[in-house]
Design an enzyme around this catalytic site. Structure first.
Site, short mmCIF file in Angstrom:
data_model
loop_
_atom_site.label_atom_id
_atom_site.label_comp_id
_atom_site.label_asym_id
_atom_site.label_seq_id
_atom_site.Cartn_x
_atom_site.Cartn_y
_atom_site.Cartn_z
N ASP A 10 0.86 -1.20 0.00
CA ASP A 10 0.00 0.00 0.00
C ASP A 10 0.89 1.24 0.00
O ASP A 10 2.06 1.17 0.37
CB ASP A 10 -0.91 0.02 1.23
CG ASP A 10 -1.83 1.24 1.25
OD1 ASP A 10 -2.39 1.57 0.19
OD2 ASP A 10 -1.96 1.89 2.30
N TYR A 42 -0.80 8.57 -2.39
CA TYR A 42 -0.76 8.40 -3.84
C TYR A 42 -1.97 9.06 -4.53
O TYR A 42 -1.93 9.35 -5.71
CB TYR A 42 -0.78 6.91 -4.19
CG TYR A 42 0.54 6.16 -4.06
CD1 TYR A 42 1.65 6.72 -3.43
CD2 TYR A 42 0.66 4.88 -4.59
CE1 TYR A 42 2.84 6.00 -3.32
CE2 TYR A 42 1.85 4.16 -4.49
CZ TYR A 42 2.94 4.74 -3.85
OH TYR A 42 4.11 4.03 -3.77
N GLY A 43 -3.05 9.22 -3.75
CA GLY A 43 -4.32 9.69 -4.31
C GLY A 43 -4.21 10.88 -5.26
O GLY A 43 -4.78 10.88 -6.34
N CYS A 73 -4.27 -1.28 -2.27
CA CYS A 73 -4.39 0.17 -2.41
C CYS A 73 -5.22 0.42 -3.67
O CYS A 73 -4.87 -0.07 -4.75
CB CYS A 73 -3.01 0.78 -2.56
SG CYS A 73 -3.00 2.54 -2.95
N ASN A 74 -6.32 1.14 -3.52
CA ASN A 74 -7.18 1.38 -4.68
C ASN A 74 -6.49 2.25 -5.72
O ASN A 74 -6.64 2.03 -6.92
CB ASN A 74 -8.47 2.06 -4.23
CG ASN A 74 -9.42 1.07 -3.62
OD1 ASN A 74 -10.14 0.39 -4.34
ND2 ASN A 74 -9.40 0.93 -2.31
N THR A 75 -5.75 3.25 -5.24
CA THR A 75 -5.12 4.17 -6.18
C THR A 75 -4.09 3.43 -7.03
O THR A 75 -4.05 3.58 -8.26
CB THR A 75 -4.48 5.35 -5.41
OG1 THR A 75 -5.45 5.86 -4.49
CG2 THR A 75 -4.05 6.45 -6.34
N THR A 193 -8.65 2.09 1.07
CA THR A 193 -8.33 1.20 2.20
C THR A 193 -8.26 1.93 3.55
O THR A 193 -8.21 1.29 4.59
CB THR A 193 -7.00 0.46 1.91
OG1 THR A 193 -6.01 1.42 1.54
CG2 THR A 193 -7.19 -0.53 0.78
N HIS A 194 -8.25 3.25 3.53
CA HIS A 194 -8.28 4.01 4.80
C HIS A 194 -9.68 4.11 5.39
O HIS A 194 -9.84 4.36 6.58
CB HIS A 194 -7.80 5.45 4.57
CG HIS A 194 -6.33 5.62 4.57
ND1 HIS A 194 -5.51 5.05 3.63
CD2 HIS A 194 -5.51 6.33 5.39
CE1 HIS A 194 -4.25 5.40 3.87
NE2 HIS A 194 -4.24 6.18 4.94
#
Ligand code: DGL
Length: 273
Positions: A10, A42-43, A73-75, A193-194
């Site tokens: 992540d 990273y967003g 991590c989605n980003t 994920t946060h």
């Protein structure tokens, strides 16, 4: 015996909410968690930068013996996974695998919605990638997808403000914006994920009866299923129940914060990437 851990990556702490569910479901495997805290979040970063950082991290995990890496991590899943899978893996080692968190969620989300209207709460980077609408429509062409970028939510969690009244303000504002896009939304996906740390406040800000999905358990179930279906890959994962944590930033900060996400004390080592 040679260590062949499953790598979990992540940009920082958020992936620990996924690792927590994975290790609960699959405690027998060895894991290495890598948080790129020195370069998170990273967003807001560009596609090129997220790809470069993610690839570097994946290569390091491979160098540690990982044959399978989960981008928790989605980003990173939105901006780097496809290129790594299609362009880099064949050149690095066609036997290695990298999986993300978007597909496991998008392939089941349609089962939760009765109205066929779902809302995605995510970072700016994940929203502009359009990964969720594109992937959901592959599995559920009739579902209407509405997205809302929540740029303040990760900083609230990272700065320990996730229980504060300030957090309520931003959560209410973003949920209100999202629900304003369609009165028929009955399912919300926490596509970052946060966000599980904000779950209670998100529930409070949402209308009664709203289904709210976190990804950790979904990703853990999907990984268990994947390992079941791919016995060759499963055989290449060592199973001593060991978990090691690495961060690219201060280990002291990581250990202090990580327990909030992971639910138990964490002792990390430093990695200079
Ligand atoms: N872990 C990231 C995600 O799931 C959020 C933090 C970041 O922006 O780096 O999208």
């Amino acid at each position: 015996m040679k260590q062949q851990p499953i790598g979990v990556f992540d940009s920082g702490y958020g992936g620990l909410t996924v690792l927590k569910e994975i290790t609960a479901k699959l405690p027998q495997y060895d894991y290495i968690y890598l948080g790129d805290n020195a370069r998170s979040p990273y967003g807001p970063r560009s596609f090129e930068t997220v790809y470069e950082y993610t690839l570097q991290s994946v290569k390091w995990l491979f160098s540690q013996g990982c044959n399978l890496v989960v981008l928790a991590c989605n980003t990173a899943s939105a901006k780097a996974l496809r290129t790594i899978q299609q362009h880099d893996l064949p050149a690095i080692d066609p036997h290695k695998r990298v999986l993300g968190v978007i597909r496991p969620t998008t392939e089941i989300i349609g089962r939760f919605s009765k109205t066929g209207h779902v809302g995605i709460l995510a970072t700016h980077g994940t929203v502009i990638s359009e990964s969720y609408p594109i992937e959901i429509h592959k599995f559920f062409p009739g579902i209407q997808v509405y997205q809302e970028a929540c740029p303040m939510w990760v900083p609230l969690v990272e700065n320990n403000e996730y229980n504060s009244p300030g957090a309520d303000y931003f959560i209410e504002k973003n949920i209100h914006n999202l629900l304003g896009k369609s009165g028929e939304i009955d399912t919300l996906l926490l596509a970052c994920t946060h966000y599980p740390l904000l779950l209670e406040k998100i529930k409070k800000a949402s209308p009664a009866g709203m289904t709210i999905l976190s990804q950790g358990a979904i990703v853990a179930d999907s990984l268990a299923d994947y390992l079941n279906r791919h016995s060759g890959i499963d055989a290449n994962c060592s199973k001593n129940g060991q978990i090691r944590f690495f961060t690219t930033d201060s280990t002291e900060d990581f250990d202090n914060h990580a327990a909030i996400f992971y639910g138990q004390p964490v002792k990390s080592a430093h990695l200079a990437l």
